[in-house]
Enzyme design. Structure first.
Site, PDB file in Angstrom:
ATOM      1  CG  LEU A 143      78.932   8.903  27.885  1.00 30.19           C
ATOM      2  CD1 LEU A 143      78.460   7.893  28.913  1.00 30.19           C
ATOM      3  CD2 LEU A 143      80.242   9.521  28.338  1.00 30.19           C
ATOM      4  CB  SER A 144      79.391   7.651  20.758  1.00 30.64           C
ATOM      5  OG  SER A 144      78.015   7.457  20.940  1.00 30.64           O
ATOM      6  CE  LYS A 164      69.888   9.609  16.813  1.00 33.15           C
ATOM      7  NZ  LYS A 164      69.511   8.956  18.035  1.00 33.15           N
ATOM      8  CG  ASN A 198      71.585   5.007  15.204  1.00 36.17           C
ATOM      9  OD1 ASN A 198      71.606   4.212  14.259  1.00 36.17           O
ATOM     10  ND2 ASN A 198      71.684   4.623  16.463  1.00 36.17           N
ATOM     11  N   GLY A 203      58.145  13.216  22.925  1.00 37.65           N
ATOM     12  CA  GLY A 203      59.118  13.555  21.883  1.00 37.65           C
ATOM     13  C   GLY A 203      58.703  12.967  20.549  1.00 37.65           C
ATOM     14  CB  ALA A 204      57.535  13.787  17.601  1.00 37.11           C
ATOM     15  N   GLY A 205      61.176  13.252  17.687  1.00 33.03           N
ATOM     16  CA  GLY A 205      62.361  13.345  16.830  1.00 33.03           C
ATOM     17  C   GLY A 205      62.755  11.950  16.344  1.00 33.03           C
ATOM     18  N   GLY A 206      63.973  11.838  15.834  1.00 35.84           N
ATOM     19  CA  GLY A 206      64.437  10.574  15.271  1.00 35.84           C
ATOM     20  C   GLY A 206      64.400   9.434  16.282  1.00 35.84           C
ATOM     21  CB  ALA A 207      65.657   9.094  19.732  1.00 35.74           C
TER      22      ALA A 207
HETATM   23  P1  NAP Z   1      65.841  15.228  17.864  1.00 33.85           P
HETATM   24  O1  NAP Z   1      65.517  14.524  16.595  1.00 33.85           O
HETATM   25  O2  NAP Z   1      66.585  16.487  17.842  1.00 33.85           O
HETATM   26  O3  NAP Z   1      64.453  15.438  18.668  1.00 33.85           O
HETATM   27  C1  NAP Z   1      64.443  16.150  19.882  1.00 33.85           C
HETATM   28  C2  NAP Z   1      63.086  16.000  20.547  1.00 33.85           C
HETATM   29  O4  NAP Z   1      63.158  16.653  21.833  1.00 33.85           O
HETATM   30  C3  NAP Z   1      61.955  16.671  19.772  1.00 33.85           C
HETATM   31  O5  NAP Z   1      60.767  15.928  19.967  1.00 33.85           O
HETATM   32  C4  NAP Z   1      61.875  18.055  20.448  1.00 33.85           C
HETATM   33  O6  NAP Z   1      60.597  18.648  20.365  1.00 33.85           O
HETATM   34  C5  NAP Z   1      62.128  17.645  21.890  1.00 33.85           C
HETATM   35  N1  NAP Z   1      62.598  18.754  22.712  1.00 33.85           N
HETATM   36  C6  NAP Z   1      63.783  19.422  22.612  1.00 33.85           C
HETATM   37  N2  NAP Z   1      63.868  20.374  23.559  1.00 33.85           N
HETATM   38  C7  NAP Z   1      62.703  20.323  24.261  1.00 33.85           C
HETATM   39  C8  NAP Z   1      62.183  21.070  25.349  1.00 33.85           C
HETATM   40  N3  NAP Z   1      62.881  22.062  25.914  1.00 33.85           N
HETATM   41  N4  NAP Z   1      60.960  20.754  25.818  1.00 33.85           N
HETATM   42  C9  NAP Z   1      60.242  19.742  25.260  1.00 33.85           C
HETATM   43  N5  NAP Z   1      60.673  18.998  24.219  1.00 33.85           N
HETATM   44  C10 NAP Z   1      61.893  19.289  23.721  1.00 33.85           C
HETATM   45  O7  NAP Z   1      66.692  14.264  18.834  1.00 33.85           O
HETATM   46  P2  NAP Z   1      66.728  12.667  18.902  1.00 33.85           P
HETATM   47  O8  NAP Z   1      67.818  12.197  18.060  1.00 33.85           O
HETATM   48  O9  NAP Z   1      65.354  12.159  18.684  1.00 33.85           O
HETATM   49  O10 NAP Z   1      67.191  12.439  20.427  1.00 33.85           O
HETATM   50  C11 NAP Z   1      66.353  12.772  21.507  1.00 33.85           C
HETATM   51  C12 NAP Z   1      67.105  12.514  22.821  1.00 33.85           C
HETATM   52  O11 NAP Z   1      67.310  11.111  23.005  1.00 33.85           O
HETATM   53  C13 NAP Z   1      68.497  13.168  22.836  1.00 33.85           C
HETATM   54  O12 NAP Z   1      68.683  13.797  24.096  1.00 33.85           O
HETATM   55  C14 NAP Z   1      69.452  12.000  22.649  1.00 33.85           C
HETATM   56  O13 NAP Z   1      70.680  12.212  23.324  1.00 33.85           O
HETATM   57  C15 NAP Z   1      68.679  10.846  23.281  1.00 33.85           C
HETATM   58  N6  NAP Z   1      69.032   9.544  22.691  1.00 33.85           N
HETATM   59  C16 NAP Z   1      69.675   8.620  23.458  1.00 33.85           C
HETATM   60  C17 NAP Z   1      69.995   7.388  22.912  1.00 33.85           C
HETATM   61  C18 NAP Z   1      70.687   6.359  23.740  1.00 33.85           C
HETATM   62  O14 NAP Z   1      71.296   5.456  23.165  1.00 33.85           O
HETATM   63  N7  NAP Z   1      70.600   6.397  25.049  1.00 33.85           N
HETATM   64  C19 NAP Z   1      69.695   7.098  21.577  1.00 33.85           C
HETATM   65  C20 NAP Z   1      69.030   8.059  20.832  1.00 33.85           C
HETATM   66  C21 NAP Z   1      68.719   9.285  21.391  1.00 33.85           C
HETATM   67  P3  NAP Z   1      60.238  19.643  19.132  1.00 33.85           P
HETATM   68  O15 NAP Z   1      59.796  18.762  18.009  1.00 33.85           O
HETATM   69  O16 NAP Z   1      59.150  20.487  19.691  1.00 33.85           O
HETATM   70  O17 NAP Z   1      61.478  20.434  18.819  1.00 33.85           O
END
Ligand code: NAP
Length: 281
Positions: free
Chosen positions: A22-23, A72, A93, A130-134
């Site tokens: 939505l950005s 990220k 980000n 979760g352990a990604g960037g967010a």
């Molecule tokens: P990222 O770095 O790609 O990390 C994705 C995370 O999700 C990893 O921990 C990954 O686990 C996990 N994952 C992906 N598919 C999965 C599944 N099927 N089952 C279990 N775990 C799964 O992404 P990110 O940037 O951290 O963002 C994460 C989410 O937060 C996104 O959906 C993003 O849209 C949302 N977000 C929203 C905002 C906001 O402003 N509302 C801000 C930031 C992020 P693995 O390590 O095992 O791959």
């Protein structure tokens, strides 16, 4: 349709997938409201082509861009410098591009998440999924706010934290299976979903359905109104906050970092809420 010229300033967002973001909606609404000759474009960027894409954005004189999943963390190596707290998180980000081609990274996710905790209060124990960037930004936000224990689960084990993190003693790693997740939820006042789970129709997490209740706060970074995780958490009676508030707050901070101008906060908030209301119909 707005007319662009060689003077139009270009901003954007990179991710894979990108169509759900939505950005572009609120950035372009903000530019219109301010009467700025600027545009914000979503770019689908495959992980294999991240370096080429980032160098390309600089060559095309793009002024700045946002970064979403899954780039990220991997983008850091292409940047000239990082602002705090992006430098300790090693996750970015927002990227500002200077006229000499240098690129400065910042992380506004943490501020977006803290704006929620400020309103909701700080729990003693939380489960982070979760352990990604967010997730790393959420972890830092939880610890800096005073959360004592963070149960931390990720599908792929071992990605949670660098060993030298100053907050490592607060982490209790949790294996990604139903029994261990249920145990961790039962001990936590807050559950945060910082995974990508929720964007696809088939996404679900049975541990949430089995253990959330009215005493728990559930924060989901995702803002897809049709997310099964959000729907189930509401059915369980938990207090639920979706990612729209974080999106708005990180967006305001990012707008100010990338453009150097004050963000029209109400325009940003109302354009996000209007778009989500339309999608929910
Ligand atoms: P990222 O770095 O790609 O990390 C994705 C995370 O999700 C990893 O921990 C990954 O686990 C996990 N994952 C992906 N598919 C999965 C599944 N099927 N089952 C279990 N775990 C799964 O992404 P990110 O940037 O951290 O963002 C994460 C989410 O937060 C996104 O959906 C993003 O849209 C949302 N977000 C929203 C905002 C906001 O402003 N509302 C801000 C930031 C992020 P693995 O390590 O095992 O791959």
């Amino acid at each position: 349709m707005k007319a662009f010229s060689g003077r139009t300033r270009v901003y954007g967002i990179i991710g894979d997938p990108i169509s759900h973001s939505l950005s572009p909606v609120f950035w372009n609404a903000a530019f219109s409201a301010l009467g700025e000759d600027s545009v914000y474009v979503p770019f689908h960027v495959d992980s294999q082509k991240l370096g080429d894409a980032v160098r390309g954005l600089a060559c095309l004189s793009v002024k700045g861009f946002n970064v979403t999943s899954p780039h990220k963390e991997s983008i850091v190596k292409f940047l000239s410098r990082l602002q705090p707290p992006a430098n300790s998180l090693r996750a970015v980000n927002s990227v500002k591009i200077f006229s000499n081609g240098e690129m400065e990274g910042s992380n506004t996710d943490i501020g977006g998440f803290l704006s929620i905790l400020k309103k909701e209060g700080v729990p003693k124990k939380a489960l982070l999924l979760g352990a990604g960037g967010a997730a790393k930004a959420v972890f830092l936000g939880l610890c800096e706010s005073g959360v004592e224990t963070v149960f931390w689960a990720n599908r792929t084990p071992g990605k949670q934290l660098e060993p030298d993190s100053k907050y490592k003693t607060r982490v209790v790693p949790v294996p990604w299976n139903e029994i261990d997740l249920i145990k961790a939820i039962s001990k936590s006042e807050l559950v945060v979903n910082a995974t990508s789970l929720g964007w696809n129709k088939t996404d679900s997490l049975s541990a949430l359905q089995k253990s959330l209740n009215f005493r728990k706060l559930y924060i989901d970074l995702n803002y897809c109104s049709k997310s099964n995780l959000l729907i189930e958490a509401k059915k369980c009676g938990a207090r639920v906050i979706d990612g729209s508030e974080m999106l708005v707050n990180q967006g305001i901070e990012s707008f100010e970092f990338l453009t150097g101008n004050s963000a029209p906060q109400e325009i940003i908030r109302s354009s996000v809420l209007a778009c989500l209301a339309k999608e929910a119909q």
